[in-house]
Scaffold this motif. Structure first.
Motif, short mmCIF file in Angstrom:
data_model
loop_
_atom_site.label_atom_id
_atom_site.label_comp_id
_atom_site.label_asym_id
_atom_site.label_seq_id
_atom_site.Cartn_x
_atom_site.Cartn_y
_atom_site.Cartn_z
N LEU A 26 41.47 24.99 35.43
CA LEU A 26 40.53 25.32 35.96
C LEU A 26 40.99 26.83 36.81
N MET A 27 41.33 27.42 36.18
CA MET A 27 42.20 28.73 35.97
C MET A 27 41.81 29.75 35.15
N PHE A 28 41.26 29.51 34.18
CA PHE A 28 40.36 30.39 32.97
C PHE A 28 38.94 29.61 33.04
N PHE A 29 38.01 28.67 32.89
CA PHE A 29 37.13 28.44 32.40
C PHE A 29 36.11 27.78 33.61
N ALA A 30 36.65 27.26 35.03
CA ALA A 30 35.76 26.64 36.26
C ALA A 30 34.93 28.25 36.58
N GLU A 31 33.22 27.99 35.88
CA GLU A 31 32.51 28.43 37.09
C GLU A 31 32.59 28.78 37.97
N LEU A 72 44.04 29.85 49.80
CA LEU A 72 45.24 29.96 50.39
C LEU A 72 46.15 27.93 49.82
N ALA A 73 45.17 27.96 50.31
CA ALA A 73 46.61 25.36 50.42
C ALA A 73 45.97 25.25 48.83
N GLY A 74 44.54 26.23 48.06
CA GLY A 74 44.84 25.55 46.78
C GLY A 74 45.69 25.99 45.41
N ASN A 75 46.07 27.71 46.41
CA ASN A 75 47.37 27.86 45.32
C ASN A 75 48.45 26.63 45.66
N VAL A 76 48.44 26.72 46.78
CA VAL A 76 50.12 25.43 46.84
C VAL A 76 49.41 24.08 46.71
N VAL A 77 48.56 23.49 46.63
CA VAL A 77 48.51 21.80 46.19
C VAL A 77 48.51 22.11 44.49
N GLY A 78 47.72 23.26 44.43
CA GLY A 78 47.87 23.03 43.12
C GLY A 78 48.89 23.27 41.97
N PHE A 79 50.08 23.70 42.54
CA PHE A 79 51.19 23.47 41.30
C PHE A 79 51.92 22.64 42.12
N MET A 80 51.40 21.72 43.01
CA MET A 80 52.78 20.06 43.57
C MET A 80 52.90 18.94 42.69
N PRO A 81 51.77 19.02 41.54
CA PRO A 81 51.93 17.91 40.87
C PRO A 81 52.45 18.96 39.55
N CYS A 109 52.60 33.72 34.03
CA CYS A 109 52.10 33.82 32.87
C CYS A 109 50.69 33.07 33.22
N ILE A 110 50.03 32.90 34.12
CA ILE A 110 48.98 32.00 34.70
C ILE A 110 48.10 33.44 35.11
N GLU A 111 49.12 34.48 36.22
CA GLU A 111 48.30 35.03 36.25
C GLU A 111 48.57 36.11 35.48
N THR A 112 50.23 37.09 34.64
CA THR A 112 49.62 37.50 33.42
C THR A 112 48.28 37.70 32.66
N THR A 113 48.03 36.11 32.39
CA THR A 113 46.89 35.89 31.37
C THR A 113 45.64 36.39 32.14
N PHE A 117 43.25 38.86 29.91
CA PHE A 117 41.56 38.38 29.53
C PHE A 117 40.97 38.68 31.01
N LYS A 118 41.45 39.67 31.82
CA LYS A 118 39.99 39.59 33.05
C LYS A 118 39.77 38.17 33.52
N VAL A 119 40.26 37.61 33.89
CA VAL A 119 39.84 36.34 34.45
C VAL A 119 40.40 35.95 35.37
N GLY A 120 39.71 36.45 36.56
CA GLY A 120 40.49 35.98 37.88
C GLY A 120 41.09 37.99 37.68
N SER A 121 42.24 37.30 38.36
CA SER A 121 43.05 38.59 39.09
C SER A 121 45.09 38.46 39.13
N PHE A 122 45.50 39.09 38.90
CA PHE A 122 46.83 39.23 39.02
C PHE A 122 47.00 39.11 40.11
N ASP A 123 47.42 37.91 41.22
CA ASP A 123 47.85 38.57 42.58
C ASP A 123 49.26 37.87 42.62
#
Length: 166
Positions: A26-31, A72-81, A109-113, A117-123
């Motif tokens: 989801l963080m690096f390959f989901a088109e 907003l919710a995706g970033n929270v829910v995505g890390f709950m597991p 680590c995810i944000e820095t990657t 690699f210029k995939v998404g943004s560091f936030d």
């Protein structure tokens, strides 16, 4: 190590690895999320806390609820597991501050990657929301554990009471 693990820990490890694979996808390959395919030519980053959260709130009508919820919710829910499974697979994960720190460092680590690699943004807002998600997952784990312990105690008490009545 494997011999001394419980069935729940082994299942936890399988779920943890599957979760990390899904998160990586989801963080690096989901088109569908604007990842993969053609990479960005510029570095994208936000170092101002609450800037993107505020932007998503202010422009929620223009962006649409789907985009706002996904961000907003995706970033929270995505890390709950992560916060939920971590205490199952690691004794150190049973301490709230370890769940907090490990959730923060995984997000970092995810944000820095993404930045490198210029995939998404560091936030930094994503760092905050992801860390909150990890802590909420940990709180859910603790809640489930308390309920399980109460049920076991009640079941034991009921058996003992039934046994005494006989």
């Amino acid at each position: 190590m494997i011999r001394n693990t419980t069935r729940n820990q082994k299942l936890g490890w399988v779920l943890f690895v599957l979760y990390l694979v899904a998160l990586t996808y989801l963080m690096f390959f989901a088109e569908s999320l604007g990842r993969g395919g053609g990479s960005q030519t510029e570095y994208a980053y936000n170092l101002e806390l609450f800037k993107e959260i505020r932007r998503f709130y202010v422009y929620r009508r223009q962006l649409g609820w789907k985009a706002v919820t996904l961000n907003l919710a995706g970033n929270v829910v995505g890390f709950m597991p992560f916060g939920f499974i971590l205490p199952i697979v690691s004794r150190r994960g049973k301490k709230w501050y370890n769940a907090f720190l490990l959730g923060f460092f995984l997000s970092l680590c995810i944000e820095t990657t993404q930045l490198v690699f210029k995939v998404g943004s560091f936030d930094v807002d994503d760092l905050l929301l992801n860390t909150i998600g990890g802590i909420l997952g940990f709180v859910c784990y603790r809640t489930v554990q308390k309920v399980r312990i109460r049920r076991k105690l009640r079941a034991r008490e009921n058996r003992e009471t039934a046994h005494m009545d006989e």
